[in-house]
Structures are given as structure tokens and as C-alpha cells.
Design an enzyme around this catalytic site. Sequence first.
Site, PDB file in Angstrom:
ATOM      1  N   CYS A 249      -3.669  37.168   8.523  1.00  0.00           N
ATOM      2  CA  CYS A 249      -2.242  37.240   8.197  1.00  0.00           C
ATOM      3  C   CYS A 249      -1.521  36.560   9.358  1.00  0.00           C
ATOM      4  CB  CYS A 249      -1.799  38.688   8.000  1.00  0.00           C
ATOM      5  SG  CYS A 249      -1.971  39.712   9.481  1.00  0.00           S
ATOM      6  N   GLU A 250      -0.312  36.946   9.655  1.00  0.00           N
ATOM      7  CA  GLU A 250       0.409  36.288  10.744  1.00  0.00           C
ATOM      8  C   GLU A 250      -0.015  36.807  12.115  1.00  0.00           C
ATOM      9  OE1 GLU A 250       2.695  33.463  12.532  1.00  0.00           O
ATOM     10  OE2 GLU A 250       2.121  33.590  10.435  1.00  0.00           O
TER      11      GLU A 250
END
Length: 146
Positions: free
Chosen positions: A107-108
Site C-alpha cells: 500500500c502507501e
Amino acid sequence: MKRKNLILVVTLMISVAFAFNASLALAKDMTVADFKAEAFNNITQISPVDAKALLDKGGVVFVDVREPDEFKAGHILGAKSIPRGTVEWMVPKKISDDKNASIVVYCEHGSRGALATYTLVQMGYKNVKNLEGGRAAWVKAGCPVE
């Protein structure tokens, strides 16, 4: 005979009620931090450098569990977009139902990836890793994005 059936039905209903209440008693009262800790304690992480080496070698699928607009803004080369909320349904369809498939989830920053990775572990995937620090750490390490 009707009395025996009535007693059997009532006994069955009471048993079901007790079983349902017992399952509720087993439910955990967890916070977001608890969910994250449980996930991180039950998954394997991979550093951006090691993940890049896997990407270069081939045979691994990168799964971006961010939202579609985040994916469009920049993602790891060749990654597949499967938002976290659809992982259970889409990974077997879009990636592989082979529980030995080599998958790196990200994800980020790492938390959504960890939760998605943990979901895949619970589904029986044996060779799934979370990208430590997510896409942000990947970029910071100088690894390519598209």
C-alpha cells in the site's frame, strides 16, 4: 409423540442459543492498533531492496491494495491493482488461486498492505509478503514506479 418432538425442538433451540452466545463471548474487542499488531505479527515483510531483487528475477506478482486513484497516481512496475476491500475475491481470480504463488502486497506506507497480506495468509497463501514501508519506502529506496 408430539410432546417428544416439542421437547426435541426446544432442546435444539436452547443448544443453538448457547452456541451462538459462546461464539459472541469469543469475539475480541479490538482497536485498529490491535488489528495492525495482529497482522504484523503473523506475516512476513520484505524490504524494498529485496522486493526489487524479486521483481528483477521474475516469477512474483506485486499487488497494490491502495484505491484506484492512488494506483493511477503511481505504482510499482507491473503491479496489479486490487483494492484492500476486494482482496478475498479478486486475488484468486486476477492473480492466482495457487496457494504457493509468489506475491508481494503493498500500500502507501505498509498498514493496509499488512492487513491484506494477513488476509491472504488466513486464506492459505504460503508465499505472500508485505512490502515493508509500502510504496513510499520503495520510492525512497530509489526503486522504479510507473
